[in-house]
Scaffold this active site. Sequence first.
Site, short mmCIF file in Angstrom:
data_model
loop_
_atom_site.label_atom_id
_atom_site.label_comp_id
_atom_site.label_asym_id
_atom_site.label_seq_id
_atom_site.Cartn_x
_atom_site.Cartn_y
_atom_site.Cartn_z
N GLU A 1 0.98 -1.15 -0.06
CA GLU A 1 -0.12 0.07 0.07
C GLU A 1 0.93 1.31 0.07
O GLU A 1 0.44 2.27 -0.65
CB GLU A 1 -1.04 0.18 1.34
CG GLU A 1 -1.87 -1.20 1.20
CD GLU A 1 -2.66 -1.36 0.02
OE1 GLU A 1 -2.84 -0.37 -0.83
OE2 GLU A 1 -3.04 -2.46 -0.30
N HIS B 1 2.03 2.08 -3.73
CA HIS B 1 0.83 2.98 -4.28
C HIS B 1 0.65 4.31 -3.75
O HIS B 1 0.66 5.12 -4.69
CB HIS B 1 -0.39 2.34 -3.92
CG HIS B 1 -1.07 1.04 -4.59
ND1 HIS B 1 -0.78 0.76 -5.85
CD2 HIS B 1 -1.48 -0.17 -4.07
CE1 HIS B 1 -1.49 -0.24 -6.39
NE2 HIS B 1 -1.77 -1.13 -5.21
ZN ZN Z 1 -2.48 -2.99 -4.95
#
Ligand code: ZN
Length: 677
Positions: free
Chosen positions: A469, A472
């Site tokens: 995460e 991202h």
């Molecule tokens: Zn992902």
Amino acid sequence: MSNPLLEKFETPFESAPFSKIKNEDYKPAFIAAIKEAKDEVDAITSNPEAPTFENTIEAMELSGEKLGRISAIFFNLNSAETNDEMQQIAQEVSPLLSEFGNDVRLNQALFERIKKVYNQKEQLNLTAEQAYLLDKKYKGFSRNGANLNDEEKSKLREIDKQLSMLSLQFGQNVLAETNNYQLIITDENDLKGLPSYAIEQAKTDAEQKNSEGWVITLQAPSYIPFMQYAENRGLREKLFKANGVKAFQENEFNNEENVKQIVKLRHERAQILGYKTHADYVLEERMAKTPETVLDFLNDLLVKAKPFAEKEIKELSDFAQEIDGIDTLQRWDHAYYAEKLKQKKFNLSEEELKPYFQLENVTQGAFDVATKLYGITFKEINTIDKYNDEVITYEVLDKDENFLSLLYADFFPRAGKRPGAWMTSFREASNVNGVTKRPHISIVCNFTKPTKDTPSLLTFQEVTTLFHEFGHALHGMLPNTVYESLAGTNVYWDFVELPSQFYENFCYEPEALKLFAKHYKTGEIIPQELIEKVKESSSYMEGYQTVRQLSLGLLDMAYHANNLKEIDNLQAFEKESFKATELYPEVENNMTSTSFSHIFQGGYSSGYYSYKWAEVLDADAFEFFKETGIFNPETAQKFHKLLSSGGTVEPMELYENFRGHKPTPDALLKRAGLVKA
Ligand SMILES: [Zn+2]
């Protein structure tokens, strides 16, 4: 009456003023912001001047800003901090939003202006990013039929209506068939092998269904542990076969006709829009671009992975023969013996690992890796509003100490947060006409909570999730692009998992681990042998897993990259497609397609390959770092360029600029142990 959502945010960094927002503010704010966005679109279409990039494309890009801001706050909170009232509001505003979306998409006057600009594209002296934005806005209309005549348009609308009904029906049938089945166990011996959490689950399920004994269902949390641990081979077979006839039985929930209809209508739809097949239509907006590329990709991997898969199954068969005298290993034996063999081979205990992964250290580790790569730094701040006290907020600075982004981190489960982990944003980056907006990014997880005497200690999977995460989040924080709709994670679907999966690789590197994997009591750095074990066990049965994924990707393409006017016999069709990937004896009366919700209900049609595609990309990208040093500044600089460019350049071009060549599967095969030593 004042509504904090509609006013300018007079807060540090213009961050969302959570403490001022009340539930009753949302709906009126949505209504007012939709009205404002509509007026902005009307202003574009009624502009007496000839359409230009600025007065049409850029004006469209800048319209609806308030609506975007309100939607981000509301829907982010509806995932991370919801309650009955919020859910009720979501129900009420969703139709308003989709109606507005449709009004814009079907606005022919708007399309005519966009088309005029699009047709003079070459003469306009646009920057590369502007040209890309123009393309994207134009395709947003043309791919929905804006260029068709009235007759074709109404045909398309009719097909879309049918398709949405068929997908809905498909999903409802799968759900009904899943819910209608139960395996009732009354003899405690039949639970042998199951871990206690699975037995408790089975007991709870029985109580809920007013049944005696224990109940096993086709829901994943019940089905998977049973197939993995239940010693009773006959019951595993029974459960496996029940799962294999889902929506494929002689009853009202049968999905065979639905599949045939969906495939046929998707093909028709693509043809009306001028594409050869549905896959051609979908892949136009993917990194892979064409069905040929996808098929070559899948088949190439299959040739390489299959021998390893066959070897793994041979080893598993021998193991099952040796410990239980199993003559022919069947598909319902796979998970069971695979688990047993894994225990024998690795004997890796989560409890042994967890003390090395205290949440605070792992978070700092994710930050430190980013500091080493990109020179960005993180400072916890307490000057901005949070939607929950558990949220931690950071100010992120770039290497020249300029403000880069806000980061919200929300780690623990609570009532009102949906399960899973995700990255999202309260504001995205843009820089139009000198107005610079830096992003406000958030990561939301459901990690193990601290207790009275132990801090939050993460499982290894939670560690990789955090890095995923955060990968991202970096994509969202780093943009140096102009337009919001092309910034950060606004990239093609088969490209968006590259930054996140790429970042996971650091969790296996001693050089990175020594930054954060320290025993929470002794401060000792995680032993290298433990890491080796984690690495090895993470690629256990990789050949089998790969072939399994490829089989589903190939089935997806078989349906969507061909002109299938009529499929006579769905089972024969599926069998033919699975021929090249079958590793176990055939099971009669067993079907994947009728419950393959990814492609017939969800949005993965012609996209199932992207799971493997993203793995190839992240392994190939990380290989470059391994070749040059995992913190090599020049390599990091190149990857920074890829991340900060967001969706302003074709991803393949972006990738080649970073890597120097197109991605190859070699690094993935090496990482997965699928190359000869
Ligand atoms: Zn992902």
